[in-house]
Write a protein that holds these residues in place. Structure first.
Motif, PDB file in Angstrom:
ATOM      1  N   UNK A  54       0.795  -1.727   0.228  1.00  0.00           N
ATOM      2  CA  UNK A  54       0.447  -0.041   0.068  1.00  0.00           C
ATOM      3  C   UNK A  54       1.248   0.851   0.526  1.00  0.00           C
ATOM      4  N   UNK A  55      -0.064   2.496  -0.294  1.00  0.00           N
ATOM      5  CA  UNK A  55       1.340   3.989   0.132  1.00  0.00           C
ATOM      6  C   UNK A  55       1.574   3.958   1.097  1.00  0.00           C
ATOM      7  N   UNK A  56       2.075   4.771   1.056  1.00  0.00           N
ATOM      8  CA  UNK A  56       2.876   5.692   2.606  1.00  0.00           C
ATOM      9  C   UNK A  56       1.721   6.361   3.497  1.00  0.00           C
ATOM     10  N   UNK A  57       0.484   7.196   2.274  1.00  0.00           N
ATOM     11  CA  UNK A  57      -0.009   7.837   3.113  1.00  0.00           C
ATOM     12  C   UNK A  57      -1.162   6.962   4.157  1.00  0.00           C
ATOM     13  N   UNK A  58      -1.261   5.962   3.514  1.00  0.00           N
ATOM     14  CA  UNK A  58      -1.692   4.637   4.623  1.00  0.00           C
ATOM     15  C   UNK A  58      -1.659   4.774   6.051  1.00  0.00           C
ATOM     16  N   UNK A  59      -0.555   3.871   5.962  1.00  0.00           N
ATOM     17  CA  UNK A  59       0.065   3.550   7.357  1.00  0.00           C
ATOM     18  C   UNK A  59       0.008   4.834   8.550  1.00  0.00           C
ATOM     19  N   UNK A  60       0.981   6.243   6.996  1.00  0.00           N
ATOM     20  CA  UNK A  60       0.762   7.275   8.128  1.00  0.00           C
ATOM     21  C   UNK A  60      -1.069   8.206   8.349  1.00  0.00           C
ATOM     22  N   UNK A  61      -1.684   7.577   8.123  1.00  0.00           N
ATOM     23  CA  UNK A  61      -3.508   8.678   8.463  1.00  0.00           C
ATOM     24  C   UNK A  61      -3.780   6.913  10.223  1.00  0.00           C
ATOM     25  N   UNK A  62      -3.321   6.126   9.630  1.00  0.00           N
ATOM     26  CA  UNK A  62      -3.623   4.637  10.503  1.00  0.00           C
ATOM     27  C   UNK A  62      -2.839   5.189  12.159  1.00  0.00           C
ATOM     28  N   UNK A  89      -4.414   5.761  15.236  1.00  0.00           N
ATOM     29  CA  UNK A  89      -3.777   4.983  16.421  1.00  0.00           C
ATOM     30  C   UNK A  89      -3.420   5.910  17.441  1.00  0.00           C
ATOM     31  N   UNK A  90      -2.654   6.787  17.059  1.00  0.00           N
ATOM     32  CA  UNK A  90      -2.660   7.949  18.549  1.00  0.00           C
ATOM     33  C   UNK A  90      -3.052   8.377  19.244  1.00  0.00           C
ATOM     34  N   UNK A  91      -4.343   8.781  17.954  1.00  0.00           N
ATOM     35  CA  UNK A  91      -5.491  10.102  18.559  1.00  0.00           C
ATOM     36  C   UNK A  91      -5.944   8.945  19.622  1.00  0.00           C
ATOM     37  N   UNK A  92      -6.382   8.437  19.918  1.00  0.00           N
ATOM     38  CA  UNK A  92      -7.041   7.457  19.920  1.00  0.00           C
ATOM     39  C   UNK A  92      -6.868   7.215  21.558  1.00  0.00           C
ATOM     40  N   UNK A 137       6.190   6.204  11.122  1.00  0.00           N
ATOM     41  CA  UNK A 137       4.967   6.639  10.777  1.00  0.00           C
ATOM     42  C   UNK A 137       4.558   7.334  11.383  1.00  0.00           C
ATOM     43  N   UNK A 138       5.079   8.737  11.120  1.00  0.00           N
ATOM     44  CA  UNK A 138       4.725   9.983  11.721  1.00  0.00           C
ATOM     45  C   UNK A 138       4.604  10.908  10.760  1.00  0.00           C
ATOM     46  N   UNK A 139       3.908  11.666  10.522  1.00  0.00           N
ATOM     47  CA  UNK A 139       4.774  13.281   9.150  1.00  0.00           C
ATOM     48  C   UNK A 139       5.841  13.842   9.749  1.00  0.00           C
ATOM     49  N   UNK A 140       5.892  14.161  10.568  1.00  0.00           N
ATOM     50  CA  UNK A 140       7.749  14.815  11.024  1.00  0.00           C
ATOM     51  C   UNK A 140       8.639  14.138  10.484  1.00  0.00           C
ATOM     52  N   UNK A 141       8.714  12.533  10.309  1.00  0.00           N
ATOM     53  CA  UNK A 141       9.492  12.206   9.724  1.00  0.00           C
ATOM     54  C   UNK A 141       9.648  11.441   8.916  1.00  0.00           C
ATOM     55  N   UNK A 142       8.346  11.537   8.198  1.00  0.00           N
ATOM     56  CA  UNK A 142       8.396  10.770   6.914  1.00  0.00           C
ATOM     57  C   UNK A 142       8.553  12.158   5.706  1.00  0.00           C
ATOM     58  N   UNK A 143       8.385  13.262   6.821  1.00  0.00           N
ATOM     59  CA  UNK A 143       8.595  14.713   5.515  1.00  0.00           C
ATOM     60  C   UNK A 143      10.055  14.355   4.883  1.00  0.00           C
ATOM     61  N   UNK A 144      11.116  13.891   6.031  1.00  0.00           N
ATOM     62  CA  UNK A 144      12.586  14.947   5.313  1.00  0.00           C
ATOM     63  C   UNK A 144      12.568  13.640   3.638  1.00  0.00           C
TER      64      UNK A 144
END
Length: 348
Positions: free
Chosen positions: A173-181, A185-188, A325-332
């Motif tokens: 699957x593409x990166x954006x899917x597990x990033x959102x998952x 999870x973190x929000x929950x 799988x955090x947006x911050x770490x995937x930006x680079x």
């Protein structure tokens, strides 16, 4: 199995039953402390209370009387949750290097503040796990069979009896899917996803994706190869199973694609080449596995490697086959590839 695990495919030894806590004692140790304030950071950061449930990527819904406080996770998952303000109690997987420094997969976590249950493939201390009175175990999955990453096959039943598990799929699957998952999870778990830090990271990721798309469109003729090095072999990854490469390809990046027949030995993930044949594919940019299990470019001494046009041109960058799988770490990850494409010259 992901790239560069060819030398780690066998589980290294059984967790000897005689050396572990008796299962009854372990369950007792786990059960007595559940519900107590463990200082995991979920209450302080998110303030959530009451019943908790989360449906993972196996379709399994974990339900607990309260938001998990004692969280044990694969190192990279712990690092992602840390970026969202959730502190785990214990981790398993590559956490510290042989020099004692944080492994690349540990991200910004203070590894002195977590209990390490195992630092390498096949290592998982059931005694330490039980002592943490775990509420939940969270890890990733690299297949469609629901196999929990870095949870030893021979010990999975004992581990499963100590706490429920959550699996986040990073397979095909593409990166954006597990990033959102991971975001969900973190929000929950109590993370404040409306905080400026989280919102800013997501915006920077979107901007970086737009930049990579533009860079790929501007130079469609540049060929990118995803590689990984071991002492005996060089691995060339295809894009069709890896979350990062699938996403980069969707953004327009032109990748070297080994034929499916050549990837059979690598479980469909990669083709194994001898160093004599490392020039089999023509590439203008080479992305190299940054994990501690792989030899890093600066340490590759093979003459055939040094003769590759991309290497001679200095067009070699790092790649994270197991992204945090955090947006911050995937930006680079996006920015580095975009910059490489912008600067690279056609050398193949």
């Amino acid at each position: 199995m992901p790239l560069a695990r060819a030398t780690h495919l066998t589980r290294r030894g059984l967790l000897a039953a005689g050396g572990a806590l008796g299962l009854g004692a372990a369950l007792a140790a786990c059960g007595d402390d559940k519900g107590k304030d463990s200082g995991s950071g979920t209450e302080a950061k998110g303030g959530k209370s009451g019943p908790w449930s989360f449906k993972d990527d196996r379709g399994t819904t974990v339900k607990l009387d309260k938001v998990p406080a004692n969280i044990v996770a694969f190192t990279g998952v712990g690092a992602a949750l840390y970026d969202y303000g959730i502190q785990v109690k214990g981790v398993f997987g590559p956490t510290k290097t042989t020099a004692g420094k944080p492994d690349v997969q540990a991200g910004d976590m203070d590894i002195s503040k977590v209990t390490v249950l195992g630092n390498a493939w096949g290592q998982f201390s059931i005694e330490k796990y039980a002592s943490l009175a775990p509420d939940v175990l969270i890890t990733t999955m690299f297949d469609d069979a629901g196999t929990l990453w870095y949870v030893p096959e021979e010990a999975k039943k004992k581990i499963a009896q100590l706490a429920p598990s959550v699996g986040i799929s990073v397979y095909d699957r593409q990166l954006t899917q597990p990033l959102q998952r991971m975001w969900d999870l973190a929000e929950s778990l109590g993370a404040d996803m409306k905080a400026a830090k989280a919102a800013d990271a997501k915006k920077r990721f979107e901007d970086a994706a737009a930049r990579l798309r533009a860079a790929a469109k501007a130079k469609p003729g540049l060929k990118v190869m995803a590689g990984s090095a071991s002492d005996q072999l060089f691995y060339v990854s295809g894009t069709n199973l890896s979350i990062d490469l699938e996403y980069f390809k969707a953004l327009g990046v032109n990748f070297v694609e080994p034929p499916e027949s050549a990837k059979k030995q690598g479980g469909g993930w990669y083709e194994s080449l001898s160093w004599e044949n490392v020039d089999k594919y023509k590439a203008d940019i080479i992305m190299m596995d940054d994990r501690s299990s792989a030899i890093q470019p600066a340490d590759i001494t093979k003459a055939t490697w040094k003769k590759l046009p991309a290497v001679k041109a200095g067009q070699v960058i790092s790649r994270s086959p197991e992204p945090i799988l955090s947006y911050d770490k995937c930006v680079p990850l996006l920015t580095n590839l975009a910059e490489a494409l912008e600067k690279a010259k056609k050398v193949s």
